[in-house]
Design a protein around this motif. Sequence first.
Motif, PDB file in Angstrom:
ATOM      1  N   GLN A 163      -6.045   1.152   8.727  1.00 62.81           N
ATOM      2  CA  GLN A 163      -6.478   0.296   9.833  1.00 62.81           C
ATOM      3  C   GLN A 163      -7.849  -0.314   9.537  1.00 62.81           C
ATOM      4  O   GLN A 163      -8.080  -1.505   9.788  1.00 62.81           O
ATOM      5  N   GLN A 164      -8.770   0.499   9.005  1.00 59.27           N
ATOM      6  CA  GLN A 164     -10.082  -0.028   8.644  1.00 59.27           C
ATOM      7  C   GLN A 164      -9.971  -1.030   7.494  1.00 59.27           C
ATOM      8  O   GLN A 164     -10.621  -2.071   7.496  1.00 59.27           O
TER       9      GLN A 164
ATOM     10  N   VAL B  13       0.847  -1.197   0.000  1.00 56.49           N
ATOM     11  CA  VAL B  13       0.000   0.000   0.000  1.00 56.49           C
ATOM     12  C   VAL B  13       0.885   1.249   0.000  1.00 56.49           C
ATOM     13  O   VAL B  13       1.609   1.508   0.954  1.00 56.49           O
ATOM     14  N   ILE B  14       0.829   2.013  -1.095  1.00 55.43           N
ATOM     15  CA  ILE B  14       1.608   3.242  -1.213  1.00 55.43           C
ATOM     16  C   ILE B  14       0.783   4.378  -0.619  1.00 55.43           C
ATOM     17  O   ILE B  14      -0.256   4.764  -1.160  1.00 55.43           O
ATOM     18  N   HIS B  15       1.240   4.924   0.503  1.00 48.95           N
ATOM     19  CA  HIS B  15       0.442   5.945   1.181  1.00 48.95           C
ATOM     20  C   HIS B  15       1.312   6.794   2.105  1.00 48.95           C
ATOM     21  O   HIS B  15       2.470   6.478   2.375  1.00 48.95           O
TER      22      HIS B  15
ATOM     23  N   GLU C  39     -10.891  -5.404   6.972  1.00 54.58           N
ATOM     24  CA  GLU C  39     -11.556  -6.038   5.829  1.00 54.58           C
ATOM     25  C   GLU C  39     -10.631  -7.044   5.151  1.00 54.58           C
ATOM     26  O   GLU C  39     -11.060  -8.126   4.737  1.00 54.58           O
ATOM     27  N   ALA C  40      -9.352  -6.670   5.042  1.00 55.84           N
ATOM     28  CA  ALA C  40      -8.384  -7.554   4.381  1.00 55.84           C
ATOM     29  C   ALA C  40      -8.176  -8.837   5.166  1.00 55.84           C
ATOM     30  O   ALA C  40      -8.091  -9.928   4.581  1.00 55.84           O
ATOM     31  N   ASP C  41      -8.101  -8.724   6.477  1.00 53.40           N
ATOM     32  CA  ASP C  41      -7.916  -9.921   7.318  1.00 53.40           C
ATOM     33  C   ASP C  41      -9.053 -10.916   7.094  1.00 53.40           C
ATOM     34  O   ASP C  41      -8.826 -12.124   6.987  1.00 53.40           O
ATOM     35  N   SER C  42     -10.267 -10.383   7.020  1.00 62.77           N
ATOM     36  CA  SER C  42     -11.426 -11.259   6.815  1.00 62.77           C
ATOM     37  C   SER C  42     -11.377 -11.953   5.456  1.00 62.77           C
ATOM     38  O   SER C  42     -11.912 -13.044   5.290  1.00 62.77           O
ATOM     39  N   ALA C  43     -10.718 -11.305   4.496  1.00 59.20           N
ATOM     40  CA  ALA C  43     -10.639 -11.853   3.135  1.00 59.20           C
ATOM     41  C   ALA C  43      -9.366 -12.673   2.919  1.00 59.20           C
ATOM     42  O   ALA C  43      -9.143 -13.175   1.804  1.00 59.20           O
ATOM     43  N   GLY C  44      -8.532 -12.787   3.938  1.00 59.85           N
ATOM     44  CA  GLY C  44      -7.295 -13.544   3.797  1.00 59.85           C
ATOM     45  C   GLY C  44      -6.236 -12.817   2.991  1.00 59.85           C
ATOM     46  O   GLY C  44      -5.385 -13.441   2.346  1.00 59.85           O
ATOM     47  N   ILE C  45      -6.265 -11.484   3.035  1.00 53.92           N
ATOM     48  CA  ILE C  45      -5.308 -10.664   2.282  1.00 53.92           C
ATOM     49  C   ILE C  45      -4.424  -9.908   3.270  1.00 53.92           C
ATOM     50  O   ILE C  45      -4.917  -9.350   4.259  1.00 53.92           O
ATOM     51  N   MET C  46      -3.130  -9.869   3.011  1.00 52.71           N
ATOM     52  CA  MET C  46      -2.189  -9.162   3.875  1.00 52.71           C
ATOM     53  C   MET C  46      -1.797  -7.832   3.237  1.00 52.71           C
ATOM     54  O   MET C  46      -1.463  -7.782   2.045  1.00 52.71           O
ATOM     55  N   LEU C  47      -1.862  -6.760   4.032  1.00 52.39           N
ATOM     56  CA  LEU C  47      -1.488  -5.429   3.565  1.00 52.39           C
ATOM     57  C   LEU C  47      -0.119  -5.057   4.114  1.00 52.39           C
ATOM     58  O   LEU C  47       0.173  -5.278   5.294  1.00 52.39           O
TER      59      LEU C  47
ATOM     60  N   ALA D  57       0.164  -7.193  -5.414  1.00 52.39           N
ATOM     61  CA  ALA D  57      -0.424  -6.040  -6.085  1.00 52.39           C
ATOM     62  C   ALA D  57       0.063  -4.794  -5.372  1.00 52.39           C
ATOM     63  O   ALA D  57       0.516  -4.850  -4.215  1.00 52.39           O
ATOM     64  N   LEU D  58       0.013  -3.656  -6.058  1.00 53.49           N
ATOM     65  CA  LEU D  58       0.290  -2.363  -5.437  1.00 53.49           C
ATOM     66  C   LEU D  58      -1.010  -1.569  -5.391  1.00 53.49           C
ATOM     67  O   LEU D  58      -1.782  -1.558  -6.355  1.00 53.49           O
ATOM     68  N   TRP D  59      -1.213  -0.875  -4.286  1.00 51.65           N
ATOM     69  CA  TRP D  59      -2.430  -0.100  -4.073  1.00 51.65           C
ATOM     70  C   TRP D  59      -2.029   1.330  -3.694  1.00 51.65           C
ATOM     71  O   TRP D  59      -1.328   1.535  -2.715  1.00 51.65           O
TER      72      TRP D  59
END
Length: 290
Positions: A150-151, A138-140, A155-163, A187-189
Amino acid sequence: MRLLLSMLLACITLFPPLASAYDVLVLLSSREPEYRENLNGFSGGSSASRQVIVLSDFDQVDVVRIVREERPKLVLAIGDAALAAAAAIRETPVVAVLAYDLHKLKDSRPNLIGIEMYAPPERYISIFQKMKTTHVGVIHNPAASNWYLQQAGQEADSAGIMLFPRDPVALGTADQVLSNMPGGSYALWILPDGSNSGQKTVETAVSFARKHAIPVVSFSTGHLPLGAIAALEIDRTALGQQAASLVAVLLRQPGGLVRTTIYPNVISSKANPVELKYLGSTFKGELPAE
């Protein structure tokens, strides 16, 4: 009799009737198209009486004095310059839109509310799920958007995605971007936090991503021609209409400020299939539907 008339005229002069006050003082940061689109949406959705001040037309505007003398029931600040100008207002409700600093300021100003500059995080997470992405850099700018991350993380944890948060300056070296990221589908976000929305940052991210066969997801459809594979963009006219609905509620219930985060309710989703050629067989997912 003459004395009585003189006294009445003096009272009218010193204490003008409350009916002369209007509903909404609109502070427009400038005449840039995005602000005008937002104002047009608000005007089309609101019947409230209003006064519009374009801040860029003046060297300086004393907003506090205007509020004190003209007594609007509410202030609508469109853009960060408008929000900054309204920051000193302490009692009159302030509604902010198209302002990156909203979330940072509203905790310390109980009269401030507004609509954030981000699509709901679940919309982005849904894109990463369709793309079968498991790890997202995550570019931020942490100072501006840590709260949002944080929010999104929940959502990502529930979807099995690591940020994996990354500073924009880290894009120059692959080791910094990919460090501490385990194997998987990447991916880049790019987040819209006001610090990385420039073309240079997007081009750097795309250049890096193409070398490593990584898709880039962004917040502006204007980034698709630069190489982003997908984007979620706020509809600025609809955002103005949403602000009109919020203002209407507050005018009916002046004490009804809601402290929860309000996201835009109309978001456009666009994809760029041309970028698939840079991903090759490494891309196993699907692009978001428009």
